[in-house]
Design a protein around this motif. Structure first.
Motif: not given
Length: 463
Positions: A172-174, A218-222, A224-230
């Motif tokens: 669901l988070l994905d 998986r949490l680390s990957e999420m 990384a994606v959110l931090a990059t967009l931020t």
């Protein structure tokens, strides 16, 4: 075995009696099996108060990092519980014994993970509280070393399998993250940060708890994606210190995973900050790191890394290597599988052309740059956002370099003012200033140049 389909309250009453009188798990399961005329395998599940789905979820959590473990679903478990002639294979029987903390006699199957002390009744999502398997009391009761070793290993395995987040929650988070990646393309930076930061905080809370290795990755990957967009949103707003720090966080999170493509992607994205704001050597270094991580791969990320390196090298004045990187980016992109053009973490053709436009602009290849930009703008169509404005501003830089200052300033002014106020960020302002910088000093007082300067003096987006 006949199933008289006793109500669930029957097993609940037996569990309550077992809790009051301190029965073992095997005794509780056997009592339920006798009372309800069900198999011992089902008795153990009911002794824990688990539904079929909860038992399947517990099994999947336990076996997530076990190569070769059989996949089990509700239908399969129900068959094993109700059909005496249908038995799982030996390895799966052993895993079921481990799941229920019992033995061959306990399930009527095989394997032995019997606890020495009577466990408290286990409720879904709450582990039983047992005394240490290696405690002095265990030794005092004459337990053999191999029994202590088995019990200790069993408890360690169960601890590794426990988590505060289920695979379903991660899925669901994905899904939410994918929605944010699509929303990012059409949302201005300030409101987008309002969507990104709560998600980051929720994932941080989950990552702070004990999770299995796969869930933690998986949490680390999420993250990384959110931090990059931020970081990208902050870069567009001109919040350089914060953007730089968030890019560093994104790299740390990506490096905490085993996803090499993600590690390369974050670095290629991070190269944008020094490309636009300096120092250019950092942009070259980050893009090169991304290219090395993605080498020998024909992925959109490998094309992205090559394109990022190309425009950084071109702006830095390294003509030969910039042209080599352009060729590498085009060749890799042509052989890569296309991604979702509506995903901010994809690298569709229009973004490739945006990067090549920048490279060709600084190489002075005006004609090819115009051709690339025209194709890119066609692909963007009516797509709102900052990228089409960046393409128009690069066209203005080319005009200024080709000694058409008035036309360059008029195009830059139009591109700047046609953006919605929320997207008229510091990044766009910086690129518009680059147009003025490309004009000889003596011509910057001309009417078109003054009009551009007046436009840039208007209030910009505030965070």
């Amino acid at each position: 075995m006949a199933d008289r389909r006793h109500p669930s309250s029957c097993a609940a009453r037996t569990r309550e009696q077992a809790r009051t009188e301190g029965w073992s798990g095997d005794r509780t399961a056997a009592a339920i099996a006798r009372c309800c005329a069900v198999s011992l395998l089902r008795g153990h599940r009911l002794a824990r108060g688990w539904t079929l789905q909860q038992a399947v979820d517990a099994y999947r959590d336990m076996t997530r990092n076990m190569p070769g473990a059989a996949r089990v679903d509700q239908d399969q478990l129900r068959i094993w519980e109700t059909s005496p002639g249908r038995r799982p294979r030996a390895q799966t029987i052993d895993l079921l014994c481990r799941l229920y903390g019992t033995s061959a006699g306990g399930l009527g199957l095989s394997g032995d993970y019997t606890p020495t002390t009577a466990p408290a009744t286990v409720h879904p999502g709450r582990p039983a509280q047992d005394s240490p398997a290696h405690s002095p009391a265990a030794v005092a009761h004459g337990d053999a070393l191999d029994q202590v070793l088995d019990r200790t290993r069993h408890r360690v395995d169960r601890t590794l399998a426990r988590a505060t987040v289920s695979p379903g929650q991660l899925d669901l988070l994905d899904e939410r993250l994918l929605d944010l990646r699509r929303q990012y393309l059409v949302t201005a930076p300030v409101p987008m940060l309002g969507h990104l930061l709560p998600e980051l905080d929720e994932i941080r809370t989950l990552a702070a708890e004990r999770q299995p290795a796969t869930a933690q990755m998986r949490l680390s990957e999420m993250t990384a994606v959110l931090a990059t967009l931020t970081a990208d949103a902050l870069m567009k707003l001109g919040r350089l210190r914060h953007s730089r720090a968030w890019y560093a966080t994104a790299r740390t999170a990506a490096d905490d995973s085993t996803d090499t493509d993600l590690r390369a992607r974050v670095r290629a994205q991070a190269a944008m900050l020094p490309y636009y704001y300096g120092p250019l050597t950092s942009a070259v270094t980050l893009a090169r790191e991304a290219r090395i991580l993605a080498r020998h791969r024909t992925t959109p990320t490998a094309a992205f890394a090559a394109a990022a390196e190309a425009r950084a090298l071109a702006r830095h004045g390294d003509t030969t290597r910039a042209r080599e990187a352009i060729h590498r980016a085009r060749d890799t992109f042509d052989r890569a599988a296309p991604g979702d053009p509506d995903d901010a973490f994809a690298f569709p053709e229009r973004r490739l052309l945006l990067y090549l436009s920048g490279a060709l602009t600084y190489l002075g290849d005006t004609r090819e740059a115009d051709r690339v930009r025209s194709r890119a703008l066609t692909l963007y169509g009516d797509h709102p956002g900052i990228d089409p404005a960046l393409l128009h501003l690069e066209q203005a830089i080319c005009l200024a370099r080709d000694r058409h200052p008035a036309e360059a300033c008029r195009l830059a002014t139009s591109a700047y003012l046609e953006l919605p106020a929320a997207q008229r960020t510091d990044l766009i302002g910086a690129r518009a200033h680059d147009v003025l910088t490309a004009i000889p000093q003596r011509l910057r007082s001309a009417p078109a140049a003054r009009a551009l300067g007046d436009a840039l003096a208007l209030p910009t987006t505030e965070t």
